[in-house]
Design a protein around this motif. Structure first.
Motif, PDB file in Angstrom:
ATOM      1  N   GLU A 178       9.155 -16.748  30.601  1.00  0.00           N
ATOM      2  CA  GLU A 178      10.006 -17.837  30.107  1.00  0.00           C
ATOM      3  C   GLU A 178      10.724 -18.539  31.266  1.00  0.00           C
ATOM      4  O   GLU A 178      10.884 -19.762  31.270  1.00  0.00           O
ATOM      5  N   TYR A 179      11.148 -17.745  32.227  1.00  0.00           N
ATOM      6  CA  TYR A 179      11.824 -18.321  33.394  1.00  0.00           C
ATOM      7  C   TYR A 179      10.865 -19.210  34.189  1.00  0.00           C
ATOM      8  O   TYR A 179      11.213 -20.334  34.578  1.00  0.00           O
ATOM      9  N   ALA A 180       9.638 -18.725  34.417  1.00  0.00           N
ATOM     10  CA  ALA A 180       8.657 -19.513  35.169  1.00  0.00           C
ATOM     11  C   ALA A 180       8.261 -20.773  34.406  1.00  0.00           C
ATOM     12  O   ALA A 180       8.154 -21.862  34.991  1.00  0.00           O
ATOM     13  N   ALA A 181       8.051 -20.655  33.093  1.00  0.00           N
ATOM     14  CA  ALA A 181       7.671 -21.823  32.293  1.00  0.00           C
ATOM     15  C   ALA A 181       8.777 -22.869  32.295  1.00  0.00           C
ATOM     16  O   ALA A 181       8.509 -24.081  32.361  1.00  0.00           O
ATOM     17  N   ALA A 182      10.031 -22.418  32.247  1.00  0.00           N
ATOM     18  CA  ALA A 182      11.149 -23.360  32.271  1.00  0.00           C
ATOM     19  C   ALA A 182      11.227 -24.095  33.599  1.00  0.00           C
ATOM     20  O   ALA A 182      11.589 -25.280  33.652  1.00  0.00           O
ATOM     21  N   GLN A 183      10.893 -23.401  34.692  1.00  0.00           N
ATOM     22  CA  GLN A 183      10.887 -24.053  35.998  1.00  0.00           C
ATOM     23  C   GLN A 183       9.782 -25.103  36.092  1.00  0.00           C
ATOM     24  O   GLN A 183       9.942 -26.135  36.747  1.00  0.00           O
ATOM     25  N   MET A 184       8.671 -24.842  35.425  1.00  0.00           N
ATOM     26  CA  MET A 184       7.533 -25.758  35.485  1.00  0.00           C
ATOM     27  C   MET A 184       7.688 -26.941  34.533  1.00  0.00           C
ATOM     28  O   MET A 184       7.106 -28.000  34.770  1.00  0.00           O
ATOM     29  N   ALA A 214       7.534 -26.760  42.489  1.00  0.00           N
ATOM     30  CA  ALA A 214       6.131 -26.624  42.878  1.00  0.00           C
ATOM     31  C   ALA A 214       5.643 -25.213  42.592  1.00  0.00           C
ATOM     32  O   ALA A 214       6.426 -24.252  42.612  1.00  0.00           O
ATOM     33  N   ILE A 215       4.337 -25.085  42.324  1.00  0.00           N
ATOM     34  CA  ILE A 215       3.757 -23.782  42.013  1.00  0.00           C
ATOM     35  C   ILE A 215       3.978 -22.809  43.162  1.00  0.00           C
ATOM     36  O   ILE A 215       4.269 -21.625  42.948  1.00  0.00           O
ATOM     37  N   GLY A 216       3.882 -23.283  44.391  1.00  0.00           N
ATOM     38  CA  GLY A 216       4.093 -22.393  45.533  1.00  0.00           C
ATOM     39  C   GLY A 216       5.496 -21.819  45.553  1.00  0.00           C
ATOM     40  O   GLY A 216       5.692 -20.639  45.878  1.00  0.00           O
TER      41      GLY A 216
END
Length: 719
Positions: free
Chosen positions: A81-87, A106-108
């Motif tokens: 959820e944290y990664a999806a929110a950042q994206m 950015a993905i990196g």
């Protein structure tokens, strides 16, 4: 900055995630090739390796977000959820969060932060923490201190500031997005690091950022670039020809039948050619197994590459039976022709880099050594491109075969060279196509880089397949400082840091400290703002205020030199012209009188340049340079340009609006005569081309011409 607190209640265990079932590429706006597999939120590995437009510099591993290493199942969902929110910061559930980031990461960056998040969550698990509401300030501080020195491989060496920031960002990120999480979250009131931001925790300055990348020292930069240019222009053509021969041989070898050589006549012909041409047989590559032919280490043929003999005879291998039958003939031929490394055995001569005679461009090389030399020359080509164009690593990696834009003749004897690539930094996914104006050396280096890829490289293939990193710089320096480089007369490269960023910073300084260089550096380095360029162009530290202070100091010294020159001319009887000439002459006369009085009182001659400069300093501070005049801005109320602009309170003149033939603070000097002479010639040509019926236009130009002629006459009269 105080970090906001989180709600008291923990999320319900059966709450559905706002990202449940989401197609991640569609959620973020990524484009995939037709038929490519698509990752969904529930997957434990999010694979973006096939996304179109991913920056070339991003490693393949950084394009896969792996959540499998998180041991606590509920925290896997938290991390997702944290990664999806950042994206997807514009997602309905994210944009309502008061402290969420508003820009897409950015993905990196997400990959690097996820690595730290995995370490943080697993570190908590090892210490018996099962729920995030059990996390305390002590846990956060302890983990940050642990990660400050401990590396994943067990080594205990301090990390860079960027790593400390990632660690703090991972911990604080779970506070920022706590309301979003559906399986676990920190307790209300938890304020990691006493409310400090990730930058503050990492020790980064929160004020105007200084460029911490130092320019490369001259004693390192000069031999580094000299060696790279020598390899690109002198050695690379020989290397390319050798590689073309090798590639042709490799292609022919792949078409050979796999059967073993069994024909004595074919073998005898090969042996005869080698002996007749005095062409050594090839040495067996190091570490090659020789058990295939039953040869021991002491066997006379153990060092001979029998497979190469078979290839020359048109077969894919060497038959053991034929070897036994023809051993004596082979040994005799080897004794007569000898053995040598297979490549560069007849290298041509070329001039040494230091001009001390000619040497063969290479000693005989094994295939492994030839690969090393190829990598060194590739590094040299990439180094020249970066050093002379100012490209970032990301922009270098976006260059493709065919990036050399056809040269354009900008004038007689003037050719403009350009390299095409893409700007990735601060741009949407896929970057933005752009071109770099470069000198011919960088253009030629790109051609060499293409040639070293071989005939198999097609238009659009990556020109640079790996980063210009510390390993490549170290290999390059070791080769230059080693026997091969010294044999070619290359100057040793001293110890010192070598990075692509340092090359970019060095070029920024070289450009920015020239007239108009600040804007030129901004354009060349593809900066979004000239403020960034100021940071690059400042000397150590990079602070903009320091840079401007240095520029002002240099301008003040230049003005003192100009005033001193005009004062010396005054002493020789050459007076200034223009409306402000009388005031300037009076000032020079007062200085001359002061020097005379001081000399009489002290019984010495007080007339050295430094003392005179001190007396002239006040007038130098008000000097502003116009295109065709000097402006002595002593009294703003007298400035004609400020009266015309309606800004009498301004502290500097508007030089672009100067009418020096009428302004009482303007003077003309011999250095301005060419400008007025050119203006006179241009206006005379225009007047001669005006039709008779355009009387008003002709009269206006004639008035301007008369003014120019009067200024020219005044300058000539005073000199």
């Amino acid at each position: 900055m105080i970090t906001p607190t989180r709600p008291t209640s923990q999320p319900a265990g059966n709450a559905a995630s706002p990202f449940a079932g989401a197609d991640l590429c569609r959620l973020v706006g990524f484009t995939l090739p037709t038929g490519a597999p698509r990752s969904v939120f529930e997957d434990d590995i999010w694979d973006f390796t096939q996304v179109i437009g991913m920056p070339a510099y991003l490693a393949k591993c950084a394009r896969r977000l792996d959540f499998t290493r998180i041991t606590n199942p509920r925290w896997k969902t938290v991390a997702k959820e944290y990664a999806a929110a950042q994206m997807a910061p514009r997602h309905e559930a994210v944009r309502l969060l008061p402290h969420a980031n508003r820009s897409i990461k950015a993905i990196g960056t997400i990959y690097a932060e996820l690595l730290e998040l995995v370490r943080w969550l697993n570190w908590l698990t090892v210490r018996g923490v099962r729920h995030l509401d059990e996390v305390t300030e002590h846990h956060c501080t302890s983990f940050a201190q642990y990660r400050a020195t401990h590396r994943p491989n067990g080594a205990k060496t301090p990390h860079r500031e960027s790593v400390h920031k990632l660690v703090a960002s991972a911990i604080l990120g779970l506070v920022q997005y706590g309301e979003l999480f559906t399986t676990d979250r920190y307790r209300e009131g938890l304020r990691p690091f006493a409310g400090h931001t990730a930058n503050e925790v990492a020790g980064a300055d929160s004020g105007p950022a200084e460029n911490k990348t130092q320019p490369m020292a001259d004693e390192v930069f000069q031999p580094l670039l000299a060696a790279a240019l020598y390899l690109v222009h002198a050695l690379a053509p020989h290397l390319v020809r050798e590689l073309e021969t090798k590639w042709h041989q490799d292609a022919a070898r792949t078409s050979l039948p796999s059967s073993a050589l069994a024909d004595p006549a074919a073998l005898e012909e090969v042996l005869r050619r080698h002996v007749t041409d005095r062409r050594p047989f090839h040495l067996l590559p190091a570490r090659t197994k020789i058990r295939t032919w039953g040869l021991g280490n002491e066997d006379p043929l153990a060092r001979v590459n029998l497979r190469a003999i078979a290839h020359e005879a048109g077969k894919g291998n060497f038959g053991p039976q034929l070897l036994g039958q023809m051993r004596s003939a082979i040994e005799k031929a080897v004794d007569d022709a000898g053995v040598a490394e297979p490549f560069c055995s007849d290298a041509a001569l070329m001039e040494r880099a230091d001009g001390q005679g000619a040497v063969s461009w290479s000693l005989p090389l094994a295939e492994r050594d030839l690969r090393t030399l190829t990598q060194v020359v590739k590094t040299a080509a990439h180094l020249v491109i970066v050093a002379l164009s100012g490209m970032r690593q990301s922009e270098l990696r976006e260059m493709n075969v065919g990036c050399r834009v056809p040269p354009v003749e900008a004038g007689p004897g003037l050719v403009r060279y350009k390299l095409a690539s893409r700007v990735v930094k601060d741009k949407p996914l896929g970057g933005v196509a752009d071109e770099w104006v470069v000198v011919k050396e960088a253009y030629d280096a790109a051609e060499v880089a293409e040639q070293l890829l071989g005939d198999g490289a097609d238009i659009g293939d990556p020109l640079v397949t790996g980063p210009l990193d510390r390993t490549r710089f170290t290999t390059f320096r070791n080769w230059v400082n080693g026997p091969a480089g010294q044999r070619l007369g290359l100057a040793p490269i001293p110890d010192g840091p070598l990075t692509a960023r340092m090359l970019r910073r060095t070029l920024a300084l070289e450009i920015a400290y020239r007239p108009g260089g600040l804007l030129a550096a901004k354009v060349q380095l593809k900066h979004l703002s000239v403020v960034t360029t100021e940071g690059y162009a400042a000397r150590p530290g990079g602070a903009q205020a320091k840079f401007l202070a240095e520029v002002n100091a240099e301008e003040n010294e230049r003005n003192k030199d100009l005033v001193l020159t005009e004062f010396r001319r005054y002493q020789q009887g050459h007076l200034p012209a223009g409306p402000g000439a009388r005031d300037l002459i009076d000032f020079f006369a007062s200085v001359d009188g002061q020097l005379a009085r001081t000399g009489a009182e002290d019984s010495v001659v007080v007339d050295n340049d430094q003392q005179v400069r001190d007396l002239l300093a006040a007038r130098a501070e008000v000097l502003h340079l116009g295109v065709a005049n000097y402006c002595w801005f002593t009294d703003p109320s007298k400035a004609l340009c400020l009266k015309l602009a309606g800004t009498p309170e301004a502290t500097k003149p508007l030089v672009g609006m100067c009418d020096s033939s009428r302004c009482p603070q303007a003077t003309h000097h011999p250095c301005h005569r060419p400008v007025w002479a050119t203006s006179t010639q241009t206006k005379q040509a225009f007047i001669g081309s005006i039709a008779r019926r355009q009387k008003s236009e002709k009269a206006r130009l004639q008035t301007d011409l008369d003014r120019d002629l009067a200024v020219l006459a005044a300058i000539d009269a005073t000199t």
